[in-house]
Write an enzyme that holds these catalytic residues in place. Structure first.
Site, PDB file in Angstrom:
ATOM      1  N   GLU A  51     -57.416  79.666 -24.689  1.00  0.00           N
ATOM      2  CA  GLU A  51     -56.532  80.772 -25.070  1.00  0.00           C
ATOM      3  C   GLU A  51     -56.262  81.756 -23.933  1.00  0.00           C
ATOM      4  O   GLU A  51     -55.214  82.394 -23.881  1.00  0.00           O
ATOM      5  CB  GLU A  51     -57.105  81.523 -26.268  1.00  0.00           C
ATOM      6  CG  GLU A  51     -57.033  80.749 -27.584  1.00  0.00           C
ATOM      7  CD  GLU A  51     -58.231  79.831 -27.802  1.00  0.00           C
ATOM      8  OE1 GLU A  51     -59.018  79.614 -26.852  1.00  0.00           O
ATOM      9  OE2 GLU A  51     -58.378  79.332 -28.939  1.00  0.00           O
ATOM     10  N   PHE A 113     -66.506  82.927 -41.563  1.00  0.00           N
ATOM     11  CA  PHE A 113     -66.393  81.960 -40.469  1.00  0.00           C
ATOM     12  C   PHE A 113     -65.219  82.338 -39.560  1.00  0.00           C
ATOM     13  O   PHE A 113     -64.109  82.576 -40.035  1.00  0.00           O
ATOM     14  CB  PHE A 113     -66.200  80.549 -41.032  1.00  0.00           C
ATOM     15  CG  PHE A 113     -66.008  79.513 -39.958  1.00  0.00           C
ATOM     16  CD1 PHE A 113     -67.042  79.211 -39.079  1.00  0.00           C
ATOM     17  CD2 PHE A 113     -64.795  78.874 -39.804  1.00  0.00           C
ATOM     18  CE1 PHE A 113     -66.856  78.279 -38.070  1.00  0.00           C
ATOM     19  CE2 PHE A 113     -64.612  77.930 -38.804  1.00  0.00           C
ATOM     20  CZ  PHE A 113     -65.643  77.634 -37.927  1.00  0.00           C
ATOM     21  N   GLN A 114     -65.488  82.384 -38.272  1.00  0.00           N
ATOM     22  CA  GLN A 114     -64.487  82.742 -37.250  1.00  0.00           C
ATOM     23  C   GLN A 114     -63.878  84.121 -37.488  1.00  0.00           C
ATOM     24  O   GLN A 114     -62.706  84.348 -37.204  1.00  0.00           O
ATOM     25  CB  GLN A 114     -63.406  81.668 -37.131  1.00  0.00           C
ATOM     26  CG  GLN A 114     -63.975  80.336 -36.590  1.00  0.00           C
ATOM     27  CD  GLN A 114     -62.916  79.390 -36.077  1.00  0.00           C
ATOM     28  OE1 GLN A 114     -61.820  79.333 -36.601  1.00  0.00           O
ATOM     29  NE2 GLN A 114     -63.271  78.624 -35.043  1.00  0.00           N
ATOM     30  N   LYS A 163     -55.049  85.489 -43.001  1.00  0.00           N
ATOM     31  CA  LYS A 163     -54.460  84.210 -43.389  1.00  0.00           C
ATOM     32  C   LYS A 163     -53.623  84.303 -44.668  1.00  0.00           C
ATOM     33  O   LYS A 163     -52.565  83.674 -44.778  1.00  0.00           O
ATOM     34  CB  LYS A 163     -55.568  83.162 -43.566  1.00  0.00           C
ATOM     35  CG  LYS A 163     -54.999  81.761 -43.755  1.00  0.00           C
ATOM     36  CD  LYS A 163     -56.052  80.680 -43.619  1.00  0.00           C
ATOM     37  CE  LYS A 163     -55.386  79.306 -43.716  1.00  0.00           C
ATOM     38  NZ  LYS A 163     -56.369  78.215 -43.614  1.00  0.00           N
ATOM     39  N   MET A 483     -64.011  86.400  -0.713  1.00  0.00           N
ATOM     40  CA  MET A 483     -64.025  87.862  -0.677  1.00  0.00           C
ATOM     41  C   MET A 483     -65.435  88.399  -0.924  1.00  0.00           C
ATOM     42  O   MET A 483     -65.861  89.363  -0.285  1.00  0.00           O
ATOM     43  CB  MET A 483     -63.025  88.430  -1.688  1.00  0.00           C
ATOM     44  CG  MET A 483     -62.793  89.920  -1.552  1.00  0.00           C
ATOM     45  SD  MET A 483     -62.209  90.373   0.101  1.00  0.00           S
ATOM     46  CE  MET A 483     -60.437  90.349  -0.125  1.00  0.00           C
TER      47      MET A 483
END
Lengths: 575, 163
Positions: A51, A113-114, A163, A483
């Site tokens: 993502e 969940f999630q 949802k 760097m």
């Protein structure tokens, strides 16, 4: 009257808004929306492999086109994976809409969940965020999200979508909201005329002036007006790292960009100036060095769209809150009308001094490799610049290669230099380059990266295979985190704690395994041919694994806690 | 210097956390905070007292103004203003203390609003410094519990903070 489910409203709204691509990754809480995407053909979805890449793709697209990028992720880990990309966009004021699935309303707060409180997680790194509380609110909330993301000082907006808000059976009236008005949000408009007059008076009296442009010129589409102003005044022009391209860098008046690794002449000119006219930059710490020693003899005019940027880090003599375009237009008009005009050679002494600084090429001198020697990263960037005639979209990751790219590629147009300046996000470059290429298929898009940064997002090679995104990748491979290593050389007696890369993959084999083209370039004499070959393959992703000198440092470099002019010029010289 | 910043904001879920979050995120100070809906239920009025030099206060007001949910704000300390804070104090009140607490409450123009054989609950409103003085006058040995609302305030005269 048209009845649509929440999910269909989302895809329909995006189509009506003119969104061609969205970038994302499906998951449970977002599946109603994904089903809606499947049932239409106006909005194309690009399936990334992580993502974070979706946010950087949307970000790269936004930087190159000026339009907002749109991301779709699922709840919980999908949303938290997007956080780095949201923060990256926030720090560089990039317009972005992030649609996050969320667990159903009745489960929120139950550690479902999630489930993650993504509104809470992202609160400090968004311009604003919304939670959908009723499906019928979707069109107006999305309208507001786009409005907020794209107006004023742009930024990312997160929309959390439980949802049940997208359930296919719940249908409501859909109308595309043409107008949006919010009593608590009015984007800044024109600057205060009295203040602009004061600025013009200072401009006409200045003996050692400098124009300092920032990313706001690029975001605000004000580069042309800024260039007009510079030409009219014959002032030297510098930019911040984010402002690169706002003024043609190959022009005589350009002194390059300023700051920690900015040009010697830009930093000298800033320090010795008597007037700094800053438009659309925020005087960040990598630009100013120690603020108490910043430009000791200069009056400062600061034009910005965000009042909180003015006076935040340095004192300002003439603050002007307004859009860059409107203020520049008014400045130009006032200069035309003014009875006093600049003497043609009023700045002759100042230019003589600046030209001398520039001619010294201080901090820019490196020895290109002889045949058979390991290449210098600088010469690779110069070769890319020549091969693309300075016209490519150049995207970078973060580190030494980023600074070399900024120093040795000369940009003459805005929106072509695409880098994570504020947050400094390693891993930004590859997906951002993909976002640019997808939307600018006929333009040359080059990613200049390093083996450290590239490995943070290299899974996107797979996305490029699936959707045919032929970016060109120049991997400046110094087998170390350059760097970090440089700072360890300078500040930690060369103790290289965790800054070298063991067990690097064979990038050629890796890239080829995804069906792309890759070449390993180890000798200086092979460089030009390899670059030419890479750019000749228009429809292929080509990865050049270019081995460069791991001991090279980026110079010039400002001395910590010094003024702008205090710089290291090489490993042995300083100002 | 101490400043009282009064904010009119959208009465939306999460609006308060944006304001409070801003203070911690940018390393600003919150001394007191109070918030409640106004006569217009779509708006909340939030009053925060904070400490900082002129530059910090300028940043605080600018950053607050940038929050999308903030409709308007005013730094009350910039002009003539009235500030009040409400305090409820539970005090031990037995024997000679009973009369003493009652007397002190009257001197400070407070009210005893709940009584048991051993406890008084005192309500006191006023400037924050008056509430401090009352607590000091009572002495710590009698204090059982102190609840303060935080400062709220308005500008004097015709100046109003409204839509």
């Amino acid at each position: 009257m048209e009845l649509l489910s929440g999910a269909d409203m989302i895809t329909r709204f995006l189509a009506d808004e003119g969104v061609e691509y969205i970038y994302g990754y499906p998951g449970g809480a977002a599946l109603h929306i994904y089903d809606a995407i499947h049932r239409q053909d106006k909005v194309n979805h690009i399936l990334v492999r992580h993502e974070q890449a979706a946010t950087h793709m949307a970000d790269g697209y936004a930087r190159a086109t000026g339009k907002p990028g749109v991301v779709l992720v699922t709840s919980g880990p999908g949303a938290t994976n997007a956080v780095t990309g949201i923060a990256t966009a926030f720090m560089d004021s990039i317009p972005m809409i992030v649609l996050c699935g969320q667990v159903a309303s009745h489960l929120i707060g139950e550690d479902a969940f999630q489930e993650t409180d993504i509104i809470g997680v992202t609160r400090p790194i968004v311009k604003h965020s919304f939670t959908i509380e009723h499906p019928s609110d979707i069109p107006m909330i999305l309208r507001k999200a786009f409005y907020i993301a794209t107006t004023g000082r742009p930024g990312p907006v997160v929309v959390d979508i439980p949802k049940d808000m997208t359930a296919p059976t719940e249908k409501y009236e859909y109308v595309f909201p043409k107008k949006v008005k919010m009593r608590s949000y009015t984007p800044v408009g024109r600057g205060h005329t009295g203040q602009i007059k004061k600025a013009v008076e200072l401009i006409l009296k200045a003996k050692r002036p400098i124009l300092y442009g920032g990313g706001g010129l690029v975001l605000g589409g004000a580069s042309e007006l800024f260039t007009q102003l510079a030409k009219k005044l014959n002032f030297p022009v510098t930019t911040s790292l984010m402002g690169i391209g706002a003024y043609p860098q190959t022009d005589r008046q350009s002194v390059g960009w300023l700051g920690m690794h900015g040009s010697f002449e830009a930093n000298q000119a800033m320090h010795h100036s008597d007037l700094v006219v800053c438009i659309g930059a925020r005087f960040d710490d990598r630009a100013t060095n120690n603020v108490s020693k910043f430009c000791p003899t200069a009056r400062i005019v600061h034009v910005d769209i965000d009042p909180s940027s003015i006076g935040k880090t340095i004192r300002v003599d003439v603050p002007i809150v307004g859009t860059a375009t409107s203020v520049l237009e008014e400045m130009l008009a006032l200069l035309d009308e003014s009875k006093t005009q600049l003497e043609p050679d009023a700045l002759a002494d100042w230019w003589k001094q600046i030209d001398a600084w520039a001619a010294s090429r201080a901090g820019r001198i490196y020895e290109p490799a002889e045949p058979g020697e390991t290449m210098k990263p600088q010469q690779v960037v110069e070769a890319v610049w020549k091969a693309t005639q300075g016209k490519a979209y150049v995207v970078t990751d973060v580190g030494q290669h980023q600074m070399f790219a900024a120093q040795y590629y000369k940009f003459d147009k805005p929106n072509h230099w695409i880098t994570s300046g504020g947050l400094g996000t390693m891993g930004f470059g590859f997906p951002a380059a993909m976002g640019v290429k997808l939307n600018k298929p006929d333009e040359e898009v080059v990613l200049i990266t390093g083996e450290g940064s590239f490995q943070m997002m290299m899974q996107e090679l797979s996305t490029c295979s699936q959707f045919g995104i032929p970016v060109k990748i120049i991997n400046l491979n110094n087998q170390s985190l350059g760097m970090v290593r440089q700072w360890q050389d300078l500040n930690y007696q060369a103790r290289h704690a965790q800054s070298y890369m063991q067990s690097l993959p064979d990038f050629k084999m890796l890239v080829e395994s995804y069906g792309h083209v890759a070449m390993k370039v180890e000798k200086a004499e092979d460089l030009d041919a390899a670059i030419e070959k890479a750019f000749a393959m228009k429809d292929k992703l080509v990865f050049l694994d270019v081995y460069v000198d791991p001991h090279e440092h980026v110079y010039p470099m400002q001395v910590p806690q010094g003024s702008m002019k205090d710089m290291l010029l090489s490993k042995t010289e300083r100002t | 210097m101490r400043h009282i910043i009064s904010i009119l904001m959208e009465n939306e879920a999460g609006a308060l956390s944006r304001v409070v979050g801003l203070f911690s995120q940018r390393n600003f100070n919150i001394e007191t905070l109070n918030v409640a809906p106004t006569d217009d239920p779509t708006l909340s009025r939030l009053t925060v007292t904070t400490v900082g030099d002129e530059r910090v206060i300028e940043q605080i007001t600018k950053q607050l103004n940038k929050l999308i949910d903030v409709v308007k704000l005013v730094d009350l300390t910039e002009g003539q203003h009235i500030e009040r804070e409400l305090m409820l104090v539970k005090v031990k009140a037995v024997g000679a203390q009973r009369a003493e607490v009652k007397r002190t409450t009257e001197i400070f123009r407070g009210q005893i609003i709940d009584v048991t054989p051993s406890i008084y609950t005192v309500q006191l409103a006023g400037h924050a410094s008056k509430l401090d003085a009352f607590i000091q006058a009572l002495g710590s040995s009698t204090l059982l519990e102190v609840v303060r609302t935080g400062v709220s305030g308005v500008a004097r005269g015709e100046k109003v903070l409204s839509l």
